[in-house]
Design a protein around this motif. Structure first.
Motif, mmCIF file in Angstrom:
data_model
loop_
_atom_site.group_PDB
_atom_site.id
_atom_site.type_symbol
_atom_site.label_atom_id
_atom_site.label_comp_id
_atom_site.label_asym_id
_atom_site.label_seq_id
_atom_site.Cartn_x
_atom_site.Cartn_y
_atom_site.Cartn_z
ATOM 1 N N MET A 97 28.791 44.830 75.972
ATOM 2 C CA MET A 97 30.067 45.348 76.480
ATOM 3 C C MET A 97 31.216 44.410 76.119
ATOM 4 O O MET A 97 32.295 44.863 75.726
ATOM 5 N N ALA A 98 30.999 43.116 76.237
ATOM 6 C CA ALA A 98 32.032 42.143 75.867
ATOM 7 C C ALA A 98 32.366 42.243 74.386
ATOM 8 O O ALA A 98 33.531 42.147 73.987
ATOM 9 N N MET A 99 31.348 42.461 73.579
ATOM 10 C CA MET A 99 31.562 42.617 72.142
ATOM 11 C C MET A 99 32.437 43.845 71.867
ATOM 12 O O MET A 99 33.359 43.802 71.050
ATOM 13 N N GLN A 100 32.199 44.937 72.579
ATOM 14 C CA GLN A 100 33.019 46.136 72.428
ATOM 15 C C GLN A 100 34.450 45.882 72.892
ATOM 16 O O GLN A 100 35.401 46.334 72.256
ATOM 17 N N GLN A 101 34.621 45.152 73.976
ATOM 18 C CA GLN A 101 35.963 44.866 74.480
ATOM 19 C C GLN A 101 36.761 44.021 73.490
ATOM 20 O O GLN A 101 37.945 44.267 73.268
ATOM 21 N N VAL A 102 36.128 43.036 72.873
ATOM 22 C CA VAL A 102 36.806 42.204 71.879
ATOM 23 C C VAL A 102 37.245 43.046 70.691
ATOM 24 O O VAL A 102 38.385 42.948 70.216
ATOM 25 N N LEU A 103 36.368 43.904 70.212
ATOM 26 C CA LEU A 103 36.698 44.777 69.081
ATOM 27 C C LEU A 103 37.823 45.745 69.436
ATOM 28 O O LEU A 103 38.747 45.956 68.643
ATOM 29 N N ALA A 104 37.787 46.298 70.633
ATOM 30 C CA ALA A 104 38.824 47.226 71.066
ATOM 31 C C ALA A 104 40.180 46.527 71.163
ATOM 32 O O ALA A 104 41.198 47.058 70.697
ATOM 33 N N ARG A 105 40.211 45.357 71.743
ATOM 34 C CA ARG A 105 41.479 44.610 71.877
ATOM 35 C C ARG A 105 42.027 44.226 70.509
ATOM 36 O O ARG A 105 43.227 44.301 70.262
ATOM 37 N N ARG A 106 41.151 43.775 69.625
ATOM 38 C CA ARG A 106 41.574 43.342 68.300
ATOM 39 C C ARG A 106 42.227 44.487 67.519
ATOM 40 O O ARG A 106 43.167 44.277 66.765
ATOM 41 N N GLY A 114 43.407 47.452 69.008
ATOM 42 C CA GLY A 114 44.284 48.289 69.822
ATOM 43 C C GLY A 114 43.671 49.630 70.200
ATOM 44 O O GLY A 114 44.378 50.621 70.352
ATOM 45 N N TRP A 115 42.360 49.670 70.343
ATOM 46 C CA TRP A 115 41.650 50.891 70.716
ATOM 47 C C TRP A 115 41.272 50.829 72.192
ATOM 48 O O TRP A 115 41.196 49.776 72.788
ATOM 49 N N GLY A 116 40.965 51.982 72.753
ATOM 50 C CA GLY A 116 40.398 52.037 74.091
ATOM 51 C C GLY A 116 38.890 51.829 74.005
ATOM 52 O O GLY A 116 38.244 52.306 73.070
ATOM 53 N N VAL A 117 38.341 51.129 74.970
ATOM 54 C CA VAL A 117 36.893 50.871 74.967
ATOM 55 C C VAL A 117 36.112 52.180 75.012
ATOM 56 O O VAL A 117 35.048 52.301 74.403
ATOM 57 N N GLU A 118 36.650 53.180 75.705
ATOM 58 C CA GLU A 118 35.953 54.459 75.810
ATOM 59 C C GLU A 118 35.868 55.188 74.469
ATOM 60 O O GLU A 118 35.082 56.121 74.317
ATOM 61 N N GLN A 119 36.640 54.761 73.477
ATOM 62 C CA GLN A 119 36.588 55.377 72.149
ATOM 63 C C GLN A 119 35.458 54.809 71.294
ATOM 64 O O GLN A 119 35.137 55.355 70.253
#
Length: 103
Positions: A52-61, A63-68
């Motif tokens: 989940m943390a890996m997904q959050q980092v990728l989303a922030r980098r 500008g995506w929503g984690v749910e995407q």
């Protein structure tokens, strides 16, 4: 020791060796404060939290929503973690996965 530890079926010696390996991975990771090239996924006490943390980092980098985002797995032919030359750009290389009860 069994009442205070994570689920384990082997001996105390094997449990201690596993604990030392987990501590080594975390110590190496925190000493550099950068993502390791390869992660021993079974060495985490909560592997899902790492994913989940890996997904959050990728989303922030990006500008995506984690749910995407969704998790995908590509199986490599490399069997030795030392064969990986650099960390993944968008995700993580992991080793230590196994299937239980699969046909």
């Amino acid at each position: 020791w069994a009442a205070l530890s994570w689920p384990w079926v082997d001996s105390l010696g094997a449990w201690l060796a596993d604990l030392v390996r987990r501590e080594k991975q975390l110590a190496e990771w925190t000493s550099t404060l950068t993502a390791p090239k390869v992660v021993w996924i079974c060495g985490f006490f909560r592997p899902l939290a790492f994913l989940m943390a890996m997904q959050q980092v990728l989303a922030r980098r990006n500008g995506w929503g984690v749910e995407q985002l969704s998790l995908s797995v590509d199986v490599s032919k490399k069997t030795n973690p030392e064969d990986i030359e650099s960390a993944s750009r968008d995700g993580a290389y992991v080793h230590g996965l196994f299937l239980e009860g699969a046909r």
